[in-house]
Design an enzyme around this catalytic site. Structure first.
Site, short mmCIF file in Angstrom:
data_model
loop_
_atom_site.label_atom_id
_atom_site.label_comp_id
_atom_site.label_asym_id
_atom_site.label_seq_id
_atom_site.Cartn_x
_atom_site.Cartn_y
_atom_site.Cartn_z
N LYS A 38 0.85 -1.19 0.00
CA LYS A 38 0.00 0.00 0.00
C LYS A 38 0.88 1.23 0.00
O LYS A 38 1.78 1.37 0.84
CB LYS A 38 -0.90 0.01 1.24
CG LYS A 38 -1.78 1.26 1.32
CD LYS A 38 -2.83 1.14 2.43
CE LYS A 38 -2.38 1.66 3.77
NZ LYS A 38 -2.27 3.12 3.86
N ASP A 93 -3.47 4.37 -1.89
CA ASP A 93 -4.41 4.82 -0.86
C ASP A 93 -4.38 6.35 -0.76
O ASP A 93 -3.72 6.92 0.10
CB ASP A 93 -3.98 4.16 0.46
CG ASP A 93 -4.79 4.59 1.67
OD1 ASP A 93 -5.90 5.11 1.49
OD2 ASP A 93 -4.29 4.41 2.80
N LEU A 94 -5.10 7.01 -1.68
CA LEU A 94 -5.08 8.49 -1.71
C LEU A 94 -6.43 9.09 -1.28
O LEU A 94 -6.55 10.31 -1.19
CB LEU A 94 -4.68 9.00 -3.10
CG LEU A 94 -3.28 8.58 -3.58
CD1 LEU A 94 -2.99 9.16 -4.97
CD2 LEU A 94 -2.20 9.01 -2.60
N LYS A 95 -7.42 8.25 -1.07
CA LYS A 95 -8.72 8.68 -0.50
C LYS A 95 -9.28 9.94 -1.16
O LYS A 95 -9.46 10.97 -0.52
CB LYS A 95 -8.59 8.91 1.01
CG LYS A 95 -8.13 7.70 1.80
CD LYS A 95 -8.19 7.96 3.30
CE LYS A 95 -7.78 6.78 4.13
NZ LYS A 95 -6.34 6.46 4.09
N LEU A 96 -9.60 9.85 -2.45
CA LEU A 96 -10.09 11.03 -3.17
C LEU A 96 -11.47 11.46 -2.67
O LEU A 96 -12.31 10.63 -2.32
CB LEU A 96 -10.15 10.73 -4.68
CG LEU A 96 -8.84 10.98 -5.44
CD1 LEU A 96 -7.75 10.04 -5.00
CD2 LEU A 96 -9.06 10.86 -6.95
N HIS A 97 -11.68 12.77 -2.66
CA HIS A 97 -12.97 13.35 -2.24
C HIS A 97 -13.05 14.75 -2.83
O HIS A 97 -12.41 15.68 -2.33
CB HIS A 97 -13.03 13.40 -0.70
CG HIS A 97 -14.37 13.79 -0.16
ND1 HIS A 97 -14.65 13.79 1.19
CD2 HIS A 97 -15.50 14.21 -0.76
CE1 HIS A 97 -15.90 14.17 1.39
NE2 HIS A 97 -16.43 14.45 0.21
N ASP A 98 -13.82 14.90 -3.92
CA ASP A 98 -13.95 16.21 -4.58
C ASP A 98 -15.22 16.17 -5.43
O ASP A 98 -15.99 15.20 -5.32
CB ASP A 98 -12.69 16.47 -5.43
CG ASP A 98 -12.40 17.97 -5.58
OD1 ASP A 98 -13.36 18.74 -5.81
OD2 ASP A 98 -11.22 18.37 -5.49
N THR A 141 -13.99 16.19 -11.13
CA THR A 141 -12.57 16.21 -10.76
C THR A 141 -12.09 14.82 -10.36
O THR A 141 -11.00 14.39 -10.74
CB THR A 141 -12.35 17.21 -9.60
OG1 THR A 141 -12.79 18.49 -10.05
CG2 THR A 141 -10.89 17.28 -9.18
N ARG A 149 -3.01 -6.70 14.45
CA ARG A 149 -1.84 -6.85 15.33
C ARG A 149 -1.67 -8.32 15.68
O ARG A 149 -2.66 -9.04 15.79
CB ARG A 149 -2.04 -6.05 16.63
CG ARG A 149 -2.03 -4.53 16.43
CD ARG A 149 -0.66 -4.05 15.99
NE ARG A 149 -0.58 -2.61 15.78
CZ ARG A 149 -0.76 -1.99 14.62
NH1 ARG A 149 -1.08 -2.68 13.54
NH2 ARG A 149 -0.63 -0.69 14.52
N GLN A 200 -3.43 2.08 17.48
CA GLN A 200 -4.69 1.50 17.00
C GLN A 200 -5.55 1.14 18.21
O GLN A 200 -5.04 0.67 19.22
CB GLN A 200 -4.42 0.24 16.15
CG GLN A 200 -3.70 0.52 14.84
CD GLN A 200 -4.62 1.06 13.74
OE1 GLN A 200 -5.75 1.45 13.99
NE2 GLN A 200 -4.10 1.11 12.52
N GLY A 255 0.85 -2.50 8.73
CA GLY A 255 1.99 -1.60 8.65
C GLY A 255 3.08 -1.96 9.64
O GLY A 255 3.88 -2.87 9.42
N ARG A 256 3.06 -1.26 10.76
CA ARG A 256 4.17 -1.38 11.73
C ARG A 256 4.48 -2.79 12.25
O ARG A 256 5.65 -3.08 12.48
CB ARG A 256 3.94 -0.39 12.87
CG ARG A 256 4.17 1.05 12.42
CD ARG A 256 3.51 2.05 13.32
NE ARG A 256 2.05 1.96 13.21
CZ ARG A 256 1.21 2.71 13.92
NH1 ARG A 256 1.67 3.57 14.78
NH2 ARG A 256 -0.10 2.57 13.76
#
Ligand code: C5P
Length: 232
Positions: free
Chosen positions: A32, A59-64, A68, A181, A190, A210-211
């Site tokens: 990701k 993972d750019l989470k577009l909202h417009d 656009t 986890r 989290q 992730g971590r």
């Protein structure tokens, strides 16, 4: 697509990202790329990771406004990512526009996943800041249902919500779940977490980790442990 473990590459440079990915000499994990890395390095980081043979969730989470988002999704689709996302709060029309933009001339497209309410939003902040007064669980399911109506492939949600999302939107509607986890690991910031094995049991289609992998002493072993618990 079957179940898979997606590694959240939350690094702030290409150098750190490649130092991490270089540790994986055998299998090429699904990765990701989020806002931090994308804004630091631009689209070239996507092309380079793709060239190395990894699947990519951008993972750019577009909202417009719908127009656009549609045009931006067309640009992201040309980057040949495998999965990308947007905010369901942008409305059904925005999600439909996104799908249109994402669809390539040959009819193929990356998977499109909606964010419902962010897990950082709780009932209190939703009511006070957003003036949404319904129970948050209902809001999450309503947004998931909207995503399904718009033709999207699934939602990002807490593993705790994955079962309910499948009940509401069908077994084929994908659930992509962060907040994972190991049973003996640190939970960090989290709040509501599940082990990979629990996420599998409840029906998550993809876990985003992730971590527990990126900060592990042996990231490859941590990744393999996730795959063993979640996929095998
Ligand atoms: O390090 P950790 O396993 O907590 O990383 C989880 C990843 O999933 C991060 O990239 C985080 O931004 C993302 N995420 C999340 N919760 C959400 C949506 C995305 O943790 N609700």
């Amino acid at each position: 697509m079957g179940k898979d473990v997606i590694i959240a590459c939350d690094f702030d440079s290409a150098e750190k990202t490649f130092a991490f990915l270089d540790k994986f000499t055998g299998k090429k994990p699904f990765v990701k790329i989020g806002m931090e890395l994308y804004y630091a390095e631009g689209p070239s980081i996507v092309r380079e990771i793709k060239k190395r043979g990894h699947k990519i969730f951008l993972d750019l989470k577009l909202h417009d406004i719908p127009n656009t988002v549609k045009k931006s999704m067309a640009v992201l689709s040309r980057l040949d990512v495998d999965m990308t996302n947007l905010h369901a709060a942008g409305t059904i029309r925005m999600m439909e526009g996104a799908l249109e933009g994402l669809t390539r001339p040959d009819g193929t497209r990356p998977l499109l996943i909606a964010v419902t309410q962010l897990t950082s939003t709780d009932q209190e902040s939703m009511e006070k800041d957003l003036l949404i007064e319904k129970p948050i669980a209902d809001v999450v399911m309503h947004y998931a249902h909207n995503a399904k109506l718009a033709g999207l492939d699934g939602v990002v949600c807490s593993p705790l919500e994955a079962g309910k999302v499948h009940e509401t939107c069908g077994e084929k509607f994908l659930t992509v779940t962060p907040g994972v986890r190991f049973a003996d690991g640190d939970i960090g910031d989290q709040k509501r977490v599940m082990t990979p094995a629990e996420a599998k049991k409840i029906g998550s289609d993809y876990i985003v980790v992730g971590r527990p992998i990126t900060a592990a002493e042996d990231p490859v072993a941590a990744y393999e442990r996730c795959v063993r618990e979640f996929v095998d």
